[in-house]
Design a protein around this motif. Structure first.
Motif, PDB file in Angstrom:
ATOM      1  N   SER A  80      33.296  34.467  37.583  1.00 30.32           N
ATOM      2  CA  SER A  80      34.290  35.126  38.504  1.00 30.32           C
ATOM      3  C   SER A  80      34.771  33.777  39.336  1.00 30.32           C
ATOM      4  N   GLY A 416      38.960  39.157  38.371  1.00 22.95           N
ATOM      5  CA  GLY A 416      37.544  38.930  38.750  1.00 22.95           C
ATOM      6  C   GLY A 416      36.647  39.945  39.303  1.00 22.95           C
ATOM      7  N   TYR A 419      35.485  41.865  36.236  1.00 22.46           N
ATOM      8  CA  TYR A 419      34.620  41.324  35.539  1.00 22.46           C
ATOM      9  C   TYR A 419      33.247  41.444  36.208  1.00 22.46           C
ATOM     10  N   GLN A 420      33.132  41.135  37.655  1.00 16.61           N
ATOM     11  CA  GLN A 420      31.912  41.032  38.143  1.00 16.61           C
ATOM     12  C   GLN A 420      31.345  42.478  38.214  1.00 16.61           C
TER      13      GLN A 420
END
Length: 463
Positions: A80, A416, A419-420
């Motif tokens: 990320s 980000g 995805y995290q």
């Protein structure tokens, strides 16, 4: 009688200044196109192709056993890091761009300011040659510096458009500028692709080849910036006090910025357009910056495939920008942009379903993006130019660029964070559909003709 009138006009010298003015305007337009040619390489080669995957690799090399790096003591998943660095750069741009625009309009010295930011950005990009090993902090710092400088220079560059093009010319001039930029980006990407694929033949590692590609983008940016700096000319400032020596001070710049914000309240329809643009362009910018990461990390595609796909985007964006420019001449820029947003929504939604390891479908997606990318951006720029009060071009375009770079942190941040939290880039990419759908609804509600008239500008026959 017509011949007599022509002789009379020739005798009084009326026709000559008109012809000379048109010739000078075209000369400036050609010089203006060259800044798109110069800076689009940064977006294409650095942001879209090379830096995302490479900086992610560098961050992973520096990560701990759990896959996290710790910039400023904050735990960040290495995958990320690039998206967060983009978000940080555009947040900083929020403070830099309006100040740059206010000072440019107040002093009338647009060219020196544009050149200053252009060469700061070019130097930071060339500095990416030294990004190696686990130097992820250096990569983040150079990315932030280059992206902020890029955004500030584009604020001033865009502000020339209402000055160098008549109202009925702007869609075409803006579209040609974008097409010129994508052509330049394509040319450099071809060279980058050869260097990357043949790095062994050139006696270098893949990492060195990537770093040379990054640095070459900065060199190209700096070299071709010379052309618009020579061709464009300064205009007078809108008020007698605006050209005083203290007009360029930071204090005066911030006071002028505050006055601009107050002034914009008088044009609520212009603000309505900005809100719509803020939303849908946030999605566009996130697709540009995260496409290569999605292709490499989620779809498992190699760097050569990604470069070829982005090159396809660049080539088709030239044709797309010119095609949508022609459509705007017939159907109006607003309708054409609305149509492009429908295409964006369908395209990004389809991206969620792309199978991993099959580059053909990624190329299909790239082709669809290329056909709408340049046109939607070019026509948005020209549409906004009609809604800007005369004499306030750089200040208003600084707010426009805040809607472009400065608030496009939402998309990368959401990308980000998704995805995290999920570990899936597919979940991240599908979230971007909302930006295009909401932007379409907001733009459809803007009465563009009334917005242009309210700003005190002539309303083109087709808009």
């Amino acid at each position: 009688m017509d011949t007599s009138e022509a002789r009379d006009r020739a005798g009084t010298g009326e026709a000559a200044p008109t012809v000379a003015a048109a010739r000078e305007r075209r000369r400036e337009q050609r010089g203006w196109y060259f800044y798109d040619w110069a800076n689009s390489v940064f977006s294409a080669s650095v942001i879209t192709v090379f830096l995302g995957p490479y900086l992610t690799t560098v961050a992973k090399a520096a990560a701990d056993a759990d896959g996290y790096v710790h910039p400023l003591g904050i735990p960040v998943r290495a995958g990320s890091y690039f998206a967060y660095a983009i978000s940080a750069s555009v947040l900083l741009s929020v403070f830099v761009m309006p100040l740059a625009g206010a000072v440019a309009d107040r002093t009338g010295r647009k060219k020196p300011l544009m050149g200053l930011f252009a060469y700061i950005g070019a130097a930071a990009t060339m500095g990416m040659f030294f990004l190696s090993g686990d130097r992820y902090l250096l990569g983040g710092a150079l990315l932030v510096t280059a992206n902020v400088a890029y955004a500030a220079s584009v604020v001033i560059y865009n502000s020339f458009l209402p000055q160098i093009a008549e109202p009925d010319e702007r869609d075409a001039v803006s579209s040609r500028g974008w097409a010129f930029g994508y052509a330049g980006g394509s040319l450099v990407l071809v060279a980058n692709l050869v260097l990357f694929l043949q790095h062994d033949a050139f006696g270098m590692s893949e990492g060195v080849a990537v770093r040379l590609c990054l640095a070459s983008a900065g060199l190209w940016w700096g070299a071709f910036t010379i052309v618009p700096l020579l061709r464009l000319r300064e205009r007078g400032v809108p008020s007698p006090s605006a050209g005083t020596g203290e007009g360029g001070s930071l204090g005066q710049g911030f006071r002028q910025l505050a006055a601009t914000v107050r002034d914009m309240r008088r044009y609520p329809l212009t603000l309505s357009f900005l809100l719509a643009y803020l939303v849908y362009n946030d999605g566009v910018q996130t697709v540009i910056s995260q496409a290569s990461v999605y292709g490499s990390e989620e779809l498992g595609l190699g760097q050569s495939t990604l470069i070829a796909a982005i090159l396809l985007v660049q080539v088709l964006a030239v044709a797309g920008a010119l095609l949508l420019g022609r459509m705007a001449a017939r159907y109006g820029a607003r309708r054409t942009v609305l149509g492009s947003l429908v295409a964006w929504t369908v395209t990004i939604g389809a991206g969620y379903f792309l199978p991993a390891g099959e580059p053909v479908w990624f190329f299909v997606l790239a082709a669809a993006i290329g056909m709408v990318l340049g046109g939607s951006q070019a026509l948005s720029r020209s549409l906004f130019s009609h809604m800007v009060p005369r004499g306030k071009e750089a200040e208003y375009y600084s707010v426009y660029e805040v809607s472009d770079r400065g608030t496009s942190w939402l998309g990368p941040l959401l990308f980000g964070l998704t995805y995290q939290l999920t570990g899936s880039y597919r979940d991240a990419i599908i979230s971007l559909v909302a930006f295009f759908a909401i932007g379409f609804v907001l733009l459809a509600r803007v009465p563009v003709r009334r917005a242009v008239a309210a700003a005190g500008n002539p309303v083109p026959e087709t808009i």
